[in-house]
Design a protein around this motif. Structure first.
Motif, short mmCIF file in Angstrom:
data_model
loop_
_atom_site.label_atom_id
_atom_site.label_comp_id
_atom_site.label_asym_id
_atom_site.label_seq_id
_atom_site.Cartn_x
_atom_site.Cartn_y
_atom_site.Cartn_z
N SER A 71 38.12 33.58 46.52
CA SER A 71 37.19 34.58 47.05
C SER A 71 36.07 34.91 46.07
CB SER A 71 37.94 35.86 47.44
OG SER A 71 38.53 36.45 46.31
N LYS A 72 36.23 34.51 44.81
CA LYS A 72 35.18 34.77 43.81
C LYS A 72 34.56 33.48 43.31
CE LYS A 72 36.47 39.19 43.34
NZ LYS A 72 35.59 40.30 43.80
N GLU A 126 44.38 40.56 44.03
CA GLU A 126 43.80 41.90 43.93
C GLU A 126 44.20 42.60 42.64
OE1 GLU A 126 43.87 44.34 47.47
OE2 GLU A 126 44.40 42.61 48.68
N THR A 127 44.35 41.82 41.57
CA THR A 127 44.82 42.38 40.30
C THR A 127 44.00 41.83 39.14
OG1 THR A 127 47.04 42.47 41.23
CG2 THR A 127 46.86 42.63 38.83
N VAL A 128 43.33 42.73 38.44
CA VAL A 128 42.52 42.32 37.29
C VAL A 128 43.37 42.38 36.02
CG1 VAL A 128 40.49 42.86 35.87
CG2 VAL A 128 40.42 43.24 38.35
N ARG A 145 42.18 38.21 40.51
CA ARG A 145 41.54 39.50 40.77
C ARG A 145 41.00 39.62 42.19
NH1 ARG A 145 35.78 39.79 39.64
NH2 ARG A 145 34.96 37.69 39.44
N GLY A 146 40.68 38.48 42.82
CA GLY A 146 40.08 38.52 44.16
C GLY A 146 41.12 38.83 45.24
N ASP A 147 40.58 39.06 46.44
CA ASP A 147 41.39 39.30 47.62
C ASP A 147 42.35 38.15 47.89
OD1 ASP A 147 41.61 41.26 49.38
OD2 ASP A 147 39.85 40.78 50.58
N TYR A 148 41.82 36.94 47.69
CA TYR A 148 42.60 35.71 47.84
C TYR A 148 42.01 34.70 46.87
CZ TYR A 148 38.59 35.19 50.97
OH TYR A 148 37.32 35.19 51.50
#
Ligand SMILES: Cc1cc2nc3c(=O)[nH]c(=O)nc-3n(C[C@H](O)[C@H](O)[C@H](O)COP(=O)(O)OP(=O)(O)OC[C@H]3O[C@@H](n4cnc5c(N)ncnc54)[C@H](O)[C@@H]3O)c2cc1C
Ligand code: SF4
Ligand code: SF4
Lengths: 433, 93
Positions: free
Chosen positions: A42-43, A128-130, A36-39
């Motif tokens: 990143s979370k 970038e995908t949840v 889900r994060g940018d890369y």
């Protein structure tokens, strides 16, 4: 448009998901890794000590390439009172040489590199995908629904590596009672920039050697939890965390806990002149063995923090995440050979976990977390007593030694009777031993 | 000493226009005794507005730990992941 189909979809590019995807891709299995994060990274937050052994089982010789901070040659424990500390530790200079024992890492850097290895091995990574939900056919999981337009993707099997805030695992009905505040710790952390030489001076290290300090007692204001100080290349990671149930009950704000720790008279000199670069917060699954969800169902496996695989007492999590990823990958490979992704076949995963240190260790400590929660004097009184004993012992004050020992004993038993002390140690030994 | 606001300012965020945190039932908050959301959050996202008697959420500073979701005294927070690519983006982590 035809819905795309993969052999396996892995949800979450933390260390658990990436280990799974890497090994599957290496085995020639068509794998999609969704983050889900940018890369990747990143979370993600970790103290962070990364263990050499499990990581090497995924990528041999990884330390020659991976963005690591410092190999750890000294591990210390500080038992803190208000302005003092009883310190214990072990230093092994050999830990500074190949193949090393463990390393400090910054997850945003490490995870990115790790995921790149999975991609180079052939996995498809989309960021970038949840993943919002799972797709079902009858009882069987057959894919995922993502937050993108036309975002359904199908697969023979889905591996959930979504971390501690495990919404999909819960939604899939694997975590029957949900999680409660006694099964989670809330932790905060700062990365504080400091020149290399200062770090090496203050921690008594040679260039490129690292040290870790775990702190108990005053570091969490007596709540069940710990603090940590780890040396990176040119920064220090400092943080603390405590059981959420106790944070709620004592009405603490985690940032205020951390500020207190940074200003503790024994800690402060280590950070002097440093500049904060980042502030992070994260949950840690501390529920242990009894909080482990059901680990599989038709077409689905759960790994890492989402499966509650953390040993809070030994600050182990990343190793269990990676190894559970490895067992999940092996299970998927086995299921694929049989052409059967039913829960009966996927149960091999649980068997592998049971045969490994992961479930053995978690089972061994299964009562520890609840024990600490209901005996918080271990985190309040005992650090104080330890500091009292050490202070009396080291004070030279013309008192005969015999009298001094009597005074120490009296001081201790005034706070806790000999009977209570014996009981505490016995029970502690029972939950830890 | 840096304030929490200063510290959050150091973090890198890609803020979405819409909040990923919603209060399910505002009435419940009125009678929530201790309002843990107002103190347990590492980023102090939640604050009680006395005048309007509601919880306000400064979601832009959220570090996505999930603490509020479990710590809310009445399971009254509808917690979603921010949309893909939005929210906190750690440089160090
Ligand atoms: C403060 C702190 C200190 C720690 N210290 C240590 C330590 O020193 N050593 C150690 O070994 N362990 C430590 N741990 C534990 C360790 O960090 C975890 O056990 C480990 O990160 C678990 O890895 P994971 O891959 O299961 O989960 P995570 O690393 O949390 O990864 C989950 C991933 O899934 C993604 N994701 C989640 N939901 C979705 C979705 N719906 N769609 C797409 N992507 C999604 C997330 O963005 C994330 O990238 C620490 C933890 C904390 C919080
Ligand atoms: S803790 Fe939950 S119910 Fe209480 S005020 Fe906060 S959001 Fe409302
Ligand atoms: S997820 Fe964490 S940072 Fe975000 S609002 Fe909830 S408690 Fe605060």
């Amino acid at each position: 448009m035809a819905v795309e189909k993969f052999d396996c979809i892995v949800v979450g590019a933390g260390v658990a998901g990436t280990a799974t995807a890497y090994l599957l891709a290496k085995a020639g299995i068509n794998t999609l890794l969704i983050e889900r994060g940018d890369y990747p990274g990143s979370k993600n937050v970790m103290g962070g000590v990364l263990y050499r052994h499990p990581t090497e089982e995924i990528i041999p010789g990884f330390w020659r390439e991976a963005p690591l901070e410092r190999p750890v040659v000294e591990q210390r424990l500080w038992i803190l009172d208000q302005d003092s500390a009883v310190t214990l530790g072990y230093k092994g200079k050999h830990f500074g040489r190949e193949p090393y024992n463990n390393f400090t890492v910054l997850r945003a850097k490490f995870d990115r590199w790790f995921a790149k290895q999975a991609v180079e091995a052939g996995a498809l990574l989309i960021t970038e995908t949840v993943v919002e939900d799972l797709l079902y056919e009858g009882n069987k999981v057959v894919g995922v629904r993502t937050g993108r337009a036309d975002g359904d993707v199908r697969a023979d099997v889905v591996v959930l590596a979504e971390g501690v805030n495990s919404m999909l695992t819960q939604k899939a009905g694997l975590q029957h009672d949900g999680l409660n505040t006694a099964q989670l710790a809330v932790a905060v952390k700062e990365v504080i920039a400091l020149p290399k030489e200062k770090i090496e001076d203050r921690f008594n290290l040679e260039p490129n050697e690292g040290a870790t300090i775990e702190l108990v007692g005053e570091s969490t204001q007596g709540m069940v939890g710990t603090g940590f100080i780890y040396t990176n290349k040119d920064s220090i990671s400092i943080g603390c965390g405590a059981l959420l149930s106790q944070v709620v009950r004592n009405r603490w704000n985690p940032n205020e806990l951390l500020e207190r720790l940074k200003n503790h008279p024994v800690v402060k000199p280590l950070l002097e002149g440093g500049e904060t670069k980042e502030y992070a917060g994260h949950l840690i699954p501390e529920g242990g063995y009894n909080a482990i969800p059901k680990l599989y169902r038709d077409g689905l496996l759960v790994v890492g923090d989402a499966a509650m695989l953390v040993n809070g007492i030994h600050r182990e999590g990343s190793n269990m995440a990676m190894m559970s990823g490895k067992y999940a990958a092996e299970t998927v490979i086995h299921a694929r050979e049989r052409g059967d992704f039913s829960s009966a076949t996927l149960s091999l995963y649980e068997k592998k976990l049971k045969d490994s240190f992961i479930l053995k260790d978690l089972q061994k400590y299964q009562n520890a977390s609840a024990f600490f929660e209901t005996n918080d004097h271990l985190f309040t009184l005992y650090p104080k007593l330890a500091n009292f004993v050490a202070r009396e012992f080291t004070t030279v004050d013309n008192v005969p030694k015999k009298e001094k020992q009597r005074k120490i004993m009296e001081g201790v038993t005034a706070k806790r009777s000999k009977f209570q002390l014996a009981k505490d140690f016995y029970r502690l030994w029972r939950v830890m031993g | 000493m840096k304030s929490l606001e200063d510290k959050l300012f150091l973090n890198r965020y890609q803020a979405d226009k819409h909040s990923h945190l919603k209060i399910k039932d505002r009435e419940v908050c009125k009678y929530c005794e201790t309002r843990p959301c107002t103190y347990i959050c590492p980023a102090k996202v939640y604050a009680w507005n006395d005048k309007d008697e509601i919880i306000e959420t400064a979601y832009e500073g959220c570090v996505e730990c999930g603490t509020c979701r479990y710590g809310c005294a009445h399971d009254n927070i509808d917690w979603r992941n921010p949309r893909g690519g939005f929210g906190i983006a750690y440089k160090y982590g």
